[in-house]
Design a protein around this motif. Structure first.
Motif, mmCIF file in Angstrom:
data_model
loop_
_atom_site.group_PDB
_atom_site.id
_atom_site.type_symbol
_atom_site.label_atom_id
_atom_site.label_comp_id
_atom_site.label_asym_id
_atom_site.label_seq_id
_atom_site.Cartn_x
_atom_site.Cartn_y
_atom_site.Cartn_z
ATOM 1 N N GLU A 3 11.381 -3.327 -4.508
ATOM 2 C CA GLU A 3 10.067 -2.771 -4.169
ATOM 3 C C GLU A 3 9.333 -2.288 -5.411
ATOM 4 N N ALA A 4 10.050 -1.710 -6.355
ATOM 5 C CA ALA A 4 9.426 -1.279 -7.611
ATOM 6 C C ALA A 4 8.964 -2.487 -8.417
ATOM 7 N N GLY A 5 9.734 -3.566 -8.357
ATOM 8 C CA GLY A 5 9.333 -4.798 -9.034
ATOM 9 C C GLY A 5 8.054 -5.372 -8.455
ATOM 10 N N ILE A 6 7.922 -5.311 -7.130
ATOM 11 C CA ILE A 6 6.699 -5.794 -6.478
ATOM 12 C C ILE A 6 5.508 -4.939 -6.910
ATOM 13 N N MET A 63 -2.372 -0.120 -5.492
ATOM 14 C CA MET A 63 -2.217 1.340 -5.383
ATOM 15 C C MET A 63 -1.337 1.689 -4.192
ATOM 16 N N LEU A 64 -1.537 0.977 -3.082
ATOM 17 C CA LEU A 64 -0.691 1.196 -1.904
ATOM 18 C C LEU A 64 0.770 0.943 -2.247
ATOM 19 N N ALA A 65 1.034 -0.150 -2.953
ATOM 20 C CA ALA A 65 2.420 -0.480 -3.315
ATOM 21 C C ALA A 65 3.029 0.622 -4.167
ATOM 22 N N THR A 66 2.277 1.103 -5.127
ATOM 23 C CA THR A 66 2.792 2.157 -6.013
ATOM 24 C C THR A 66 3.038 3.449 -5.247
ATOM 25 N N MET A 67 2.100 3.826 -4.399
ATOM 26 C CA MET A 67 2.270 5.061 -3.618
ATOM 27 C C MET A 67 3.405 4.934 -2.612
ATOM 28 N N SER A 68 3.611 3.727 -2.099
ATOM 29 C CA SER A 68 4.654 3.513 -1.089
ATOM 30 C C SER A 68 6.060 3.697 -1.637
ATOM 31 N N ALA A 75 11.760 1.640 6.481
ATOM 32 C CA ALA A 75 11.018 0.625 7.236
ATOM 33 C C ALA A 75 9.524 0.702 6.923
ATOM 34 N N GLU A 76 9.003 1.892 6.857
ATOM 35 C CA GLU A 76 7.582 2.077 6.534
ATOM 36 C C GLU A 76 7.293 1.646 5.096
ATOM 37 N N ARG A 77 8.205 1.974 4.192
ATOM 38 C CA ARG A 77 8.061 1.566 2.791
ATOM 39 C C ARG A 77 8.052 0.043 2.684
ATOM 40 N N ALA A 78 8.976 -0.621 3.359
ATOM 41 C CA ALA A 78 9.047 -2.087 3.319
ATOM 42 C C ALA A 78 7.781 -2.714 3.900
ATOM 43 N N ARG A 79 7.272 -2.125 4.975
ATOM 44 C CA ARG A 79 6.047 -2.635 5.599
ATOM 45 C C ARG A 79 4.867 -2.517 4.645
ATOM 46 N N HIS A 126 5.143 -15.873 -6.424
ATOM 47 C CA HIS A 126 6.417 -16.337 -5.874
ATOM 48 C C HIS A 126 7.595 -15.424 -6.214
ATOM 49 N N LEU A 127 7.378 -14.450 -7.083
ATOM 50 C CA LEU A 127 8.444 -13.489 -7.384
ATOM 51 C C LEU A 127 8.648 -12.541 -6.206
ATOM 52 N N PHE A 128 9.861 -12.217 -5.910
ATOM 53 C CA PHE A 128 10.208 -11.266 -4.854
ATOM 54 C C PHE A 128 9.707 -11.711 -3.479
ATOM 55 N N GLY A 129 9.561 -12.993 -3.273
ATOM 56 C CA GLY A 129 9.075 -13.515 -1.998
ATOM 57 C C GLY A 129 7.584 -13.798 -2.081
ATOM 58 N N ASP A 130 7.196 -14.978 -1.625
ATOM 59 C CA ASP A 130 5.783 -15.331 -1.708
ATOM 60 C C ASP A 130 5.001 -14.719 -0.544
#
Length: 143
Positions: A3-6, A63-68, A75-79, A126-130
């Motif tokens: 998730e941090a990589g994404i 920003m959403l990804a970073t805050m998440s 489950a909420e973090r993954a979503r 394509h990194l970490f799932g497309d």
């Protein structure tokens, strides 16, 4: 942590889109055709504006990804991360494809940075799932 990589690569895409947007605007202002800048063409101005809107939508998702990353509920973090990955991927693809198209043939040459940026954005998608993978994950969570 994937998730941090994404989140990190999402931020990289935003920086790349900013560079492509700036290069494209500069090109539209300086490239002359029929004695005037091609950026005077209203259709190309609209394209540049659409690129800006997509880039800002991508920025919001980054920003959403970073805050998440701080979200305790896995489950909420993954979503949220999947939503961000989709949004950033779509924005990155749109801005990249339009930057190359607005530059014309020079956009994909090895000597010009827009082509390199385009390829980098496509690799990151394509990194970490497309995008399709993350859309499937979101659909599975809804069902």
């Amino acid at each position: 942590m994937v998730e941090a990589g994404i989140a990190a690569t999402g931020s990289e895409v935003i920086g790349t889109m900013e560079a492509m947007q700036a290069m494209t605007l500069d090109y539209l202002k300086t490239r002359q055709q029929f004695g005037k800048p091609i950026g005077d063409n209203q259709a190309l101005q609209h394209r540049a504006a659409e690129m800006l809107v997509a880039m800002e939508q991508g920025r919001s998702m980054a920003m959403l990804a970073t805050m998440s990353l701080e979200e305790e509920d896995a489950a909420e973090r993954a979503r949220s991360i999947s939503m961000a990955k989709v949004g950033i991927g779509q924005a990155g693809r749109f801005v990249s494809q339009n930057a190359v198209q607005l530059h014309g043939g020079i956009g994909m040459t090895e000597e010009y940075a827009v082509g390199h940026f385009f390829r980098r954005v496509m690799v990151i998608e394509h990194l970490f799932g497309d995008t399709a993978t993350h859309l499937d994950r979101l659909a599975d969570q809804v069902a």
